[in-house]
Design an enzyme around this catalytic site. Structure first.
Site, PDB file in Angstrom:
ATOM      1  N   ARG A  38     -34.132  -7.280  34.627  1.00 34.38           N
ATOM      2  CA  ARG A  38     -34.730  -6.515  35.740  1.00 34.38           C
ATOM      3  C   ARG A  38     -36.201  -6.176  35.457  1.00 34.38           C
ATOM      4  NH1 ARG A  38     -33.051  -2.892  40.101  1.00 34.38           N
ATOM      5  NH2 ARG A  38     -34.182  -0.932  40.061  1.00 34.38           N
ATOM      6  N   ILE A  64     -37.849  -2.124  44.941  1.00 37.19           N
ATOM      7  CA  ILE A  64     -36.710  -2.830  44.329  1.00 37.19           C
ATOM      8  C   ILE A  64     -35.584  -1.795  44.324  1.00 37.19           C
ATOM      9  CG2 ILE A  64     -37.628  -2.263  42.009  1.00 37.19           C
ATOM     10  CD1 ILE A  64     -36.184  -4.665  40.871  1.00 37.19           C
ATOM     11  N   SER A  65     -34.398  -2.179  44.804  1.00 35.82           N
ATOM     12  CA  SER A  65     -33.312  -1.213  44.984  1.00 35.82           C
ATOM     13  C   SER A  65     -32.788  -0.679  43.650  1.00 35.82           C
ATOM     14  CB  SER A  65     -32.157  -1.861  45.752  1.00 35.82           C
ATOM     15  OG  SER A  65     -32.621  -2.381  46.974  1.00 35.82           O
ATOM     16  N   GLN A  66     -32.124   0.482  43.744  1.00 33.07           N
ATOM     17  CA  GLN A  66     -31.457   1.101  42.588  1.00 33.07           C
ATOM     18  C   GLN A  66     -30.431   0.112  42.005  1.00 33.07           C
ATOM     19  OE1 GLN A  66     -28.515   3.806  43.961  1.00 33.07           O
ATOM     20  NE2 GLN A  66     -28.617   5.142  42.185  1.00 33.07           N
TER      21      GLN A  66
END
Ligand code: SAM
Length: 217
Positions: A38, A64-66
């Site tokens: 990530r 950017i999502s959790q």
């Protein structure tokens, strides 16, 4: 500056404390969340926060999502490995990499050219050859490649776009946030014997899906 071993340890901890502990059980999803780097998808100034329990800015007013949300949405698709998947909202490319690891091919559409180009480069640097990044309005779907076994929309839509429901294969699953511009319900849409079944998974907060079948700007 952390090295790759430290990042791998952070990923293992992220999976244990943010993902498995919240009920994600699919072993393929847990495995891929522990594998995909990530930190390669975040802006340099957020490197140290890459594995924290929240979304991060990626520029252009987008995020950017959790990690947990990425895992939950991926689990909803129930991927086994031979699927053709469509993602709307490439953003950083992280979700596309997660999908590429556990399906056959991924088409991902992003409306912001800069983000699409950056994601394309990271995905190519990491060797993901089964992902195609497309610049355009993903709310229309991708007619020429339809139908899709899985569709994942990572931006919030005001209503369920008919375009996307039409492009879902028989037996396919779509996961999409639907609701207001500040909060939505995460919906799981399943097509079985021509019938469409919709279930609400949880509440969520996503940036808006902007386009013909999304919010007009
Ligand atoms: N999946 C991304 C990731 O892994 O980094 C996060 C996506 S971010 C929450 C939502 C993205 O959807 C933004 O990059 C935004 O530009 C994009 N977007 C919004 N409306 C869109 C549309 N109609 N077509 C394609 N992308 C869209």
């Amino acid at each position: 500056m952390k090295d790759e071993i430290e990042f791998a340890q952070l990923r293992e901890r992220m999976v244990a404390t943010q993902i498995a502990s919240r009920g994600i059980e699919d072993k393929r999803v847990l495995g891929v969340m522990a594998k995909v780097p990530r930190h390669r998808f975040v802006l340099p100034e957020y490197l140290d926060s890459a594995y924290e329990d929240h979304p991060l800015p990626i520029g252009e007013g987008q995020t950017i999502s959790q990690p947990y949300m990425v895992a939950l949405m991926t689990e909803c698709l129930g991927l086994k490995g031979d699927e053709k998947v469509l993602e709307i909202g490439t953003g950083s490319g992280y979700q596309a990499a997660i999908l590429a690891e556990i399906s056959k091919e991924v088409y991902t559409i992003e409306r912001v050219e800069n983000l699409a180009e950056r994601a394309k480069k990271v995905l190519s640097d990491l060797g993901y050859e089964n992902v195609k990044v497309i610049i355009g309005d993903g709310s229309r779907g991708l007619e020429k490649e339809a139908p899709f076994d899985g569709i994942i929309v990572t931006a919030g839509a005001p209503i369920l776009p008919k375009s996307l429901v039409d492009q879902l294969a028989e037996g396919g699953k779509m996961v999409i946030p639907v609701g207001g511009s500040f909060s939505q319900a995460l919906l799981l849409v399943e097509k079985e014997k021509g019938k469409v079944k919709t279930t609400s998974v949880c509440g969520c907060v996503f940036v808006p899906l902007i386009g013909e079948y999304g919010w007009k700007r």
